[in-house]
Design a protein around this motif. Structure first.
Motif, PDB file in Angstrom:
ATOM      1  N   PHE A 191      34.281  18.846 -20.733  1.00 26.14           N
ATOM      2  CA  PHE A 191      32.947  20.132 -20.322  1.00 26.14           C
ATOM      3  C   PHE A 191      32.493  20.118 -18.835  1.00 26.14           C
ATOM      4  O   PHE A 191      32.613  20.893 -18.686  1.00 26.14           O
ATOM      5  CB  PHE A 191      31.167  19.809 -21.544  1.00 26.14           C
ATOM      6  CG  PHE A 191      30.589  20.272 -21.525  1.00 26.14           C
ATOM      7  CD1 PHE A 191      28.956  20.421 -20.711  1.00 26.14           C
ATOM      8  CD2 PHE A 191      30.697  22.246 -21.494  1.00 26.14           C
ATOM      9  CE1 PHE A 191      28.276  21.121 -20.195  1.00 26.14           C
ATOM     10  CE2 PHE A 191      29.138  23.345 -20.916  1.00 26.14           C
ATOM     11  CZ  PHE A 191      28.578  22.812 -20.537  1.00 26.14           C
ATOM     12  N   VAL A 196      32.499  22.575 -16.453  1.00 24.48           N
ATOM     13  CA  VAL A 196      32.063  23.647 -15.449  1.00 24.48           C
ATOM     14  C   VAL A 196      32.075  23.408 -13.730  1.00 24.48           C
ATOM     15  O   VAL A 196      32.587  24.657 -13.392  1.00 24.48           O
ATOM     16  CB  VAL A 196      30.474  22.709 -15.590  1.00 24.48           C
ATOM     17  CG1 VAL A 196      29.294  23.182 -14.721  1.00 24.48           C
ATOM     18  CG2 VAL A 196      30.037  23.232 -17.263  1.00 24.48           C
ATOM     19  N   ALA A 225      35.025  26.232 -13.317  1.00 22.92           N
ATOM     20  CA  ALA A 225      33.942  27.488 -13.745  1.00 22.92           C
ATOM     21  C   ALA A 225      33.257  27.754 -11.568  1.00 22.92           C
ATOM     22  O   ALA A 225      33.322  28.716 -11.649  1.00 22.92           O
ATOM     23  CB  ALA A 225      32.946  27.778 -14.356  1.00 22.92           C
ATOM     24  N   TRP A 226      32.293  26.589 -11.674  1.00 29.38           N
ATOM     25  CA  TRP A 226      30.831  27.160 -10.758  1.00 29.38           C
ATOM     26  C   TRP A 226      32.454  27.303  -8.799  1.00 29.38           C
ATOM     27  O   TRP A 226      31.978  27.709  -8.497  1.00 29.38           O
ATOM     28  CB  TRP A 226      31.126  25.217 -10.838  1.00 29.38           C
ATOM     29  CG  TRP A 226      30.654  25.176  -9.079  1.00 29.38           C
ATOM     30  CD1 TRP A 226      29.662  25.808  -8.155  1.00 29.38           C
ATOM     31  CD2 TRP A 226      29.270  24.208  -9.280  1.00 29.38           C
ATOM     32  NE1 TRP A 226      28.681  25.217  -7.459  1.00 29.38           N
ATOM     33  CE2 TRP A 226      28.353  24.343  -7.741  1.00 29.38           C
ATOM     34  CE3 TRP A 226      29.261  22.148  -9.804  1.00 29.38           C
ATOM     35  CZ2 TRP A 226      28.503  23.005  -7.452  1.00 29.38           C
ATOM     36  CZ3 TRP A 226      28.959  21.384  -9.503  1.00 29.38           C
ATOM     37  CH2 TRP A 226      28.071  21.892  -8.175  1.00 29.38           C
ATOM     38  N   ALA A 243      33.386  30.617  -9.519  1.00 37.16           N
ATOM     39  CA  ALA A 243      32.813  31.533  -9.143  1.00 37.16           C
ATOM     40  C   ALA A 243      32.535  31.668  -7.618  1.00 37.16           C
ATOM     41  O   ALA A 243      32.436  32.841  -6.687  1.00 37.16           O
ATOM     42  CB  ALA A 243      31.283  31.294 -10.011  1.00 37.16           C
ATOM     43  N   TRP A 286      33.202  35.339  -5.543  1.00 35.37           N
ATOM     44  CA  TRP A 286      32.227  35.883  -5.664  1.00 35.37           C
ATOM     45  C   TRP A 286      31.762  35.680  -4.297  1.00 35.37           C
ATOM     46  O   TRP A 286      31.645  35.987  -3.454  1.00 35.37           O
ATOM     47  CB  TRP A 286      31.008  36.218  -6.415  1.00 35.37           C
ATOM     48  CG  TRP A 286      30.990  36.665  -7.982  1.00 35.37           C
ATOM     49  CD1 TRP A 286      31.913  37.673  -7.675  1.00 35.37           C
ATOM     50  CD2 TRP A 286      31.189  36.033  -9.033  1.00 35.37           C
ATOM     51  NE1 TRP A 286      31.984  38.271  -9.265  1.00 35.37           N
ATOM     52  CE2 TRP A 286      31.079  36.740 -10.241  1.00 35.37           C
ATOM     53  CE3 TRP A 286      30.568  34.698  -9.394  1.00 35.37           C
ATOM     54  CZ2 TRP A 286      31.554  36.750 -11.787  1.00 35.37           C
ATOM     55  CZ3 TRP A 286      30.435  34.508 -11.071  1.00 35.37           C
ATOM     56  CH2 TRP A 286      31.203  35.738 -11.455  1.00 35.37           C
ATOM     57  N   ILE A 344      30.603  33.619  -2.604  1.00 33.50           N
ATOM     58  CA  ILE A 344      28.784  32.631  -2.996  1.00 33.50           C
ATOM     59  C   ILE A 344      28.420  32.166  -1.575  1.00 33.50           C
ATOM     60  O   ILE A 344      29.337  31.501  -1.071  1.00 33.50           O
ATOM     61  CB  ILE A 344      28.919  31.742  -3.937  1.00 33.50           C
ATOM     62  CG1 ILE A 344      28.908  33.040  -4.985  1.00 33.50           C
ATOM     63  CG2 ILE A 344      27.018  31.983  -4.464  1.00 33.50           C
ATOM     64  CD1 ILE A 344      28.221  32.915  -7.060  1.00 33.50           C
ATOM     65  N   ALA A 359      26.966  29.363   1.369  1.00 31.07           N
ATOM     66  CA  ALA A 359      27.733  27.744   0.813  1.00 31.07           C
ATOM     67  C   ALA A 359      25.332  27.410   1.187  1.00 31.07           C
ATOM     68  O   ALA A 359      25.140  26.870   0.197  1.00 31.07           O
ATOM     69  CB  ALA A 359      27.832  27.399   2.700  1.00 31.07           C
ATOM     70  N   TYR A 360      25.125  28.510   1.716  1.00 34.04           N
ATOM     71  CA  TYR A 360      23.368  27.957   1.741  1.00 34.04           C
ATOM     72  C   TYR A 360      23.090  28.389   0.296  1.00 34.04           C
ATOM     73  O   TYR A 360      21.162  27.703   0.540  1.00 34.04           O
ATOM     74  CB  TYR A 360      22.799  28.907   2.590  1.00 34.04           C
ATOM     75  CG  TYR A 360      22.289  30.397   2.918  1.00 34.04           C
ATOM     76  CD1 TYR A 360      23.764  30.973   3.501  1.00 34.04           C
ATOM     77  CD2 TYR A 360      21.707  31.280   2.017  1.00 34.04           C
ATOM     78  CE1 TYR A 360      23.912  32.258   3.265  1.00 34.04           C
ATOM     79  CE2 TYR A 360      22.343  32.374   2.449  1.00 34.04           C
ATOM     80  CZ  TYR A 360      22.729  33.238   2.884  1.00 34.04           C
ATOM     81  OH  TYR A 360      23.090  34.560   2.370  1.00 34.04           O
ATOM     82  N   LEU A 361      22.761  29.352  -0.338  1.00 34.25           N
ATOM     83  CA  LEU A 361      22.938  29.953  -1.446  1.00 34.25           C
ATOM     84  C   LEU A 361      22.947  28.990  -2.848  1.00 34.25           C
ATOM     85  O   LEU A 361      22.746  28.314  -3.066  1.00 34.25           O
ATOM     86  CB  LEU A 361      23.206  31.145  -1.734  1.00 34.25           C
ATOM     87  CG  LEU A 361      22.505  31.783  -1.354  1.00 34.25           C
ATOM     88  CD1 LEU A 361      23.034  33.181  -2.086  1.00 34.25           C
ATOM     89  CD2 LEU A 361      20.587  31.949  -1.950  1.00 34.25           C
ATOM     90  N   VAL A 362      24.533  28.436  -2.910  1.00 35.16           N
ATOM     91  CA  VAL A 362      25.244  27.790  -3.582  1.00 35.16           C
ATOM     92  C   VAL A 362      26.455  27.151  -3.138  1.00 35.16           C
ATOM     93  O   VAL A 362      27.202  27.629  -2.707  1.00 35.16           O
ATOM     94  CB  VAL A 362      26.078  28.389  -4.989  1.00 35.16           C
ATOM     95  CG1 VAL A 362      26.119  27.576  -6.420  1.00 35.16           C
ATOM     96  CG2 VAL A 362      23.954  28.914  -5.877  1.00 35.16           C
ATOM     97  N   ARG A 416      32.555  20.955  -1.559  1.00 32.87           N
ATOM     98  CA  ARG A 416      31.488  21.232  -0.350  1.00 32.87           C
ATOM     99  C   ARG A 416      31.301  20.280  -0.546  1.00 32.87           C
ATOM    100  O   ARG A 416      30.023  18.821   0.533  1.00 32.87           O
ATOM    101  CB  ARG A 416      31.062  21.882  -0.344  1.00 32.87           C
ATOM    102  CG  ARG A 416      31.015  23.693   0.986  1.00 32.87           C
ATOM    103  CD  ARG A 416      30.458  24.229   1.536  1.00 32.87           C
ATOM    104  NE  ARG A 416      29.875  23.732   2.709  1.00 32.87           N
ATOM    105  CZ  ARG A 416      29.227  24.200   3.754  1.00 32.87           C
ATOM    106  NH1 ARG A 416      30.531  25.544   4.157  1.00 32.87           N
ATOM    107  NH2 ARG A 416      29.013  24.095   4.348  1.00 32.87           N
ATOM    108  N   LEU A 450      18.951  23.558   5.458  1.00 24.03           N
ATOM    109  CA  LEU A 450      19.831  23.988   4.470  1.00 24.03           C
ATOM    110  C   LEU A 450      20.479  23.003   3.962  1.00 24.03           C
ATOM    111  O   LEU A 450      21.769  24.131   4.068  1.00 24.03           O
ATOM    112  CB  LEU A 450      19.601  24.966   5.131  1.00 24.03           C
ATOM    113  CG  LEU A 450      18.626  25.788   5.016  1.00 24.03           C
ATOM    114  CD1 LEU A 450      19.146  27.171   5.870  1.00 24.03           C
ATOM    115  CD2 LEU A 450      18.265  26.581   3.880  1.00 24.03           C
ATOM    116  N   ASP A 451      21.022  22.323   4.336  1.00 26.60           N
ATOM    117  CA  ASP A 451      22.171  21.274   4.613  1.00 26.60           C
ATOM    118  C   ASP A 451      22.300  21.112   2.219  1.00 26.60           C
ATOM    119  O   ASP A 451      21.891  20.364   1.398  1.00 26.60           O
ATOM    120  CB  ASP A 451      22.466  19.864   4.555  1.00 26.60           C
ATOM    121  CG  ASP A 451      23.768  19.124   4.767  1.00 26.60           C
ATOM    122  OD1 ASP A 451      24.189  18.531   5.941  1.00 26.60           O
ATOM    123  OD2 ASP A 451      24.335  20.442   4.076  1.00 26.60           O
ATOM    124  N   THR A 452      22.041  22.439   1.861  1.00 27.46           N
ATOM    125  CA  THR A 452      22.238  22.427   0.554  1.00 27.46           C
ATOM    126  C   THR A 452      23.348  21.805  -0.401  1.00 27.46           C
ATOM    127  O   THR A 452      23.187  20.614  -1.273  1.00 27.46           O
ATOM    128  CB  THR A 452      22.741  23.629  -0.248  1.00 27.46           C
ATOM    129  OG1 THR A 452      22.984  24.999   1.174  1.00 27.46           O
ATOM    130  CG2 THR A 452      21.126  24.650  -1.007  1.00 27.46           C
TER     131      THR A 452
END
Lengths: 279, 257, 340
Positions: free
Chosen positions: A18, A22, A25-26, A29, A33, A35, A37-40, A45, A222-224
């Motif tokens: 599982f 995940v 998929a992550w 995604a 899309w 997305i 880096a600072y969001l997801v 990374r 912001l080093d997510t």
């Protein structure tokens, strides 16, 4: 060997599969899309950040583990003691139990600053927050375990003219062990959360830094990816502690032969292990 | 061992729960020492309640009950006065057989050496010496019940109270344990109060049967069982056995009507 | 499909779905003739004196004059201002220069437009009774500063801090008041006043004196808005500049508005703040080149400092893309003086 493969197949494989799904998929995604880096951050990374800071993450995990375990152990001691008192006196139970519930329901983020104000920064503050979060399940389970004794067993002790103390020590306390184990399994996870929240508010100061500090610092700059890596380290820590507590609990219960065998194979396994362990 | 005074005496015994439910009504009986008495009756007739009153676990609402001339809870204080065998084996799951059987002596704070000797003796009585180190979860139902018996006997009691001890076992095991119990009683001669709903078992084991009516429980018959002693399994085939069984059954039917 | 496989698939789908919803961009308002363009400005903290100029522009109608209907959104601890502006769920935002550099390092498409506070108000507050008058004297004490702020790491890197215990900042001056060997972070026009009002003896050590001096309370927006609606951005900057000029000149009315939206801020603190903020807004650069001016040199210095203390990676730093001066109107800082 066969048992190890069996365990791998039945217990370890499903959650790992599982997890792999995940992660895939992550990654998909974040790439598909685009997305930012600072969001997801993508798993790539996060892994890179983890690799880069592995020494700091390890050090921080150890500190958080220390705070969590101390808080957890304290909750075991105080919680069992509270259970002992509650089980012996209805008046005390009725007077103090609502406050135990309060500890459970009040948002920890609200009382953490107060705790720091009273208990100071550093290890003490962190342990206190971890303790507050882990206490309630132990108290409820200890109280239940001490009170929920088979009526016939209580009658047996009464017929043997046992004193209150004898009944407590020889009957109620051993009876409460499976309940305590159940409570411990819940509390150990909560203690990690408590330690991290405690670190964010109390900090360790010169003694070092924990995972809470890393999460806090990297949310600020912001080093997510690094923050995510710290969160994952916290999750792994939680799992490790849970597994340790669960196996310790299982060993204790097996030693005390409390768990009723659910089927013949278990009974057989239990009998085999006893034969091996018996001197 | 024989004493002229009755060991258990009840007089106008009433037990009422919460002021409403009349469990036992106006019971009166005397049990001489060394007698094996069975108490039979339909479910809910209060036989377990009666046993608990004799054990001092429950106080009567009115009327008198005494064991060896004293109130049961005081009589119990005397070390070897009474033992109780429950419906389930009530063994402590976290102790091995040895420590379970030795529990009453441990609670009395009997010395180590004597305790060890008595435990060994009790285990030998029921044939469980080899299982001393086993845990309850590793034993069959029959073995657990034997261990429970051993525990009851470890204090060498004068009065043994048994609350449907073999009810949960299969017929075969039950018969085996019936014989064991009989053998032990015949060897040691304690007074016995044996609750059961199984008429044949009551007739086989006892010298006397008290029949209780449905709630509220009253004694509707006091049947003497004059079967030869020592008893063996073939007594079950005799005509006298059938007659007594029939008589008890008839009393029960009459009481239920 | 077996039960567990269906379960995994369902969970994965849920995860993807929630990520998608979370990342959907918002629509931008378009300008229509005559009507005011609705604009959102997200603050990085509760409304305080450091946001004075923006509130002044709202109170005195400068935004309205420029055709903008500006809504100022209060912030608080942990408000994700950068993320919101980057995703365009807010059109403009207020952050400090170090936040901008962190944002660009994570490829957030945001750009700073205007820097009203030329000197950082960031300071450490010590007890006068401790006798400490400079940073290198800080030792054998507790200092409360937040690990999520860059200056904390700067100070820990630059100063010996012997025997100093760094703890997280609780958000108020309570600990400072009761603890003698204690120092805490603050803004020069805010916490010291609150502490003194409560009977304490605060002394201020300005972090900018050590050379760490990020522009503060910057107005910034997304690259997209700059590209698509440059006139809107220009008008916003121009009106904000007017607002800051007004705030320096006369702050009473504006402070009343700030107090309305943030009752925790007493009027006397705001009045003190408005005064204390003047030297921070007006320095040599801004007097010469206008309020809010920015220089490449200062951005570069900041980037280098952040890299040195390990908060920023060399490879990812994009200092030059973090700001633009093309929307700054040329105006004399002190408009009471004649043009030079």
């Amino acid at each position: 060997m066969k048992r190890v493969t069996a365990w791998l197949g039945e217990v370890a494989a499903p959650p790992l599969v599982f997890f792999a799904l995940v992660v895939v998929a992550w990654q998909a995604a974040t790439s598909l899309w685009e997305i930012p880096a600072y969001l997801v951050p993508s798993p790539e990374r996060v892994l890179a950040a983890a690799g880069e800071h592995v020494a700091d993450l390890a050090r921080a995990s150890l500190m958080t583990a220390g705070g969590a375990l101390c808080g957890f152990l304290l909750s075991l001691i105080v919680g069992t003691a509270a259970g002992l008192v509650f089980s012996q006196s209805r008046i005390i139970e009725r007077s103090f139990y609502p406050y135990a519930i309060f500890l459970q329901t009040v948002p920890i983020v609200a009382i953490a600053p107060l705790v720091v104000m009273w208990c100071g920064n550093g290890f003490g503050g962190v342990v206190t927050v971890a303790f507050i979060l882990s206490l309630f399940p132990i108290v409820t389970n200890a109280t239940a375990g001490l009170k929920r004794v088979d009526a016939s067993l209580v009658e047996l002790f009464e017929i043997c003219n046992a004193s209150r103390w004898q009944t407590l020590v020889k009957l109620r306390l051993p009876n409460s062990v499976p309940y305590l184990v159940a409570g411990a399994r819940i509390s150990c996870g909560l203690s990690v959360i408590g330690a991290i929240v405690g670190e964010i508010f109390a900090g360790y100061g010169a003694q070092g830094f924990g995972l809470g500090y890393l999460i806090n610092m990297n949310t600020g700059n912001l080093d997510t990816a690094y923050a995510f890596a710290a969160v994952i380290a916290a999750t792994l820590l939680s799992i490790a502690i849970f597994v340790a507590v669960t196996s310790l609990g299982a060993t204790v219960l097996a030693r005390w032969h409390i768990a009723a065998p659910r089927n013949d194979t278990t009974r057989e396994a239990l009998a085999t292990s006893t034969r091996r362990n018996a001197r | 061992m024989l004493q002229t005074q009755a060991l258990v005496r009840a007089n106008g015994l009433n037990v009422t729960y919460q002021g409403e439910v009349r469990a036992l009504e106006d019971l009166a009986f005397e049990i001489p020492p060394g007698q094996f008495v069975s108490i039979v009756g339909p479910s809910g007739c209060g036989k377990s309640t009666l046993l608990r009153v004799v054990a001092g676990l429950l106080a009567p609402s009115s009327g008198g009950i005494d064991v060896a001339g004293k109130a049961p809870s005081i009589a119990r204080r005397s070390a070897n006065r009474l033992s109780f065998v429950f419906q389930d084996a009530t063994l402590l799951p976290w102790r091995n057989l040895r420590d379970n059987v030795g529990l009453p002596l441990e609670l009395q704070q009997t010395g180590q050496a004597e305790r060890a000797a008595r435990i060994h003796e009790a285990l030998a009585l029921v044939g469980l010496e080899d299982a001393a180190r086993r845990f309850p979860s590793q034993l069959s139902g029959g073995m657990r019940m034997r261990a429970s018996l051993a525990r009851a006997l470890v204090t060498r009691p004068q009065l043994l109270l048994l609350d449907e001890p073999f009810g949960a076992l299969d017929d075969l095991t039950r018969h085996v344990l019936n014989d064991e119990l009989l053998r032990l009683w015949q060897a040691h001669g304690w007074t016995s109060l044996f609750v059961t709903h199984n008429i044949a078992e009551a007739v086989y084991l006892s010298q006397r049967i008290l029949v209780l009516s449905p709630q509220p429980g009253r004694i509707v018959a006091d049947v003497s069982v004059n079967l030869p002693s020592p008893r063996t399994a073939d007594v079950r085939a005799t005509a006298e056995f059938a007659r007594i069984t029939g008589e008890v059954a008839a009393s029960l039917r009459r009481a239920a009507a | 499909m077996s039960m567990s496989v269906r379960c995994f698939a369902g969970m994965a789908a849920l995860l993807l779905l929630s990520t998608a919803i979370g990342c959907a961009p918002n629509d931008k308002p378009a300008a229509t003739d005559g009507a005011l363009v609705p604009v959102t400005l997200q603050l990085n903290w509760y409304p305080e004196a450091e946001h004075g100029g923006y509130y002044a522009a709202q109170v005195h109608g400068y935004y309205r004059d420029a055709g903008l209907d500006v809504t100022i959104l209060s912030g608080g601890p942990d408000t994700p201002v950068v993320q919101q502006v980057a995703r365009q769920s807010a059109m403009f935002g207020v952050v400090n220069a170090d936040n901008m550099l962190f944002a660009r390092a994570q490829q957030a498409p945001v750009v700073a437009l205007f820097a009203p506070l030329q000197t950082s108000p960031r300071c450490l507050i010590v007890h006068e009774s401790s006798g400490i008058t400079s940073f290198d004297q800080l030792k054998d004490m507790t200092i409360a500063m937040s690990p999520s702020s860059a200056f904390t790491h700067f100070l820990q890197h630059e100063l010996p801090l012997e025997g100093v215990r760094v703890v997280p900042y609780s958000g108020n001056v309570a600990q400072f008041l009761v603890n003698r060997d204690y120092a805490q972070q603050g803004y020069v026009f805010s916490e010291p006043f609150v502490a003194r009002k409560a009977g304490g003896d605060p002394r201020v050590l300005l972090v900018s004196d050590l050379g760490f001096n990020p522009y503060t309370s910057l107005l910034f927006t997304s690259d997209a808005l700059v590209a698509e609606q440059p006139q809107l951005v220009e008008k916003m900057v121009a009106a904000s500049v007017r607002g800051w000029q007004k705030y320096l000149e006369s702050s009473t009315e504006t402070n009343r508005r700030i107090h309305d939206v943030n009752p925790e801020m007493d009027l006397d603190i705001l009045a003190f703040g408005a005064e204390a903020i003047r030297p921070l807004v007006l320095n040599d650069d801004s007097r010469r080149l206008g309020i809010g001016t920015m220089s490449a040199e200062r951005w570069q210095t900041l980037a280098e400092q952040l890299i040195e203390i390990g908060q920023l990676k060399v490879a990812e730093a994009q200092a030059d893309r973090a700001w633009t001066s093309k929307f700054l109107p040329q105006q004399p800082a002190d408009h009471r003086a004649t043009t030079d």
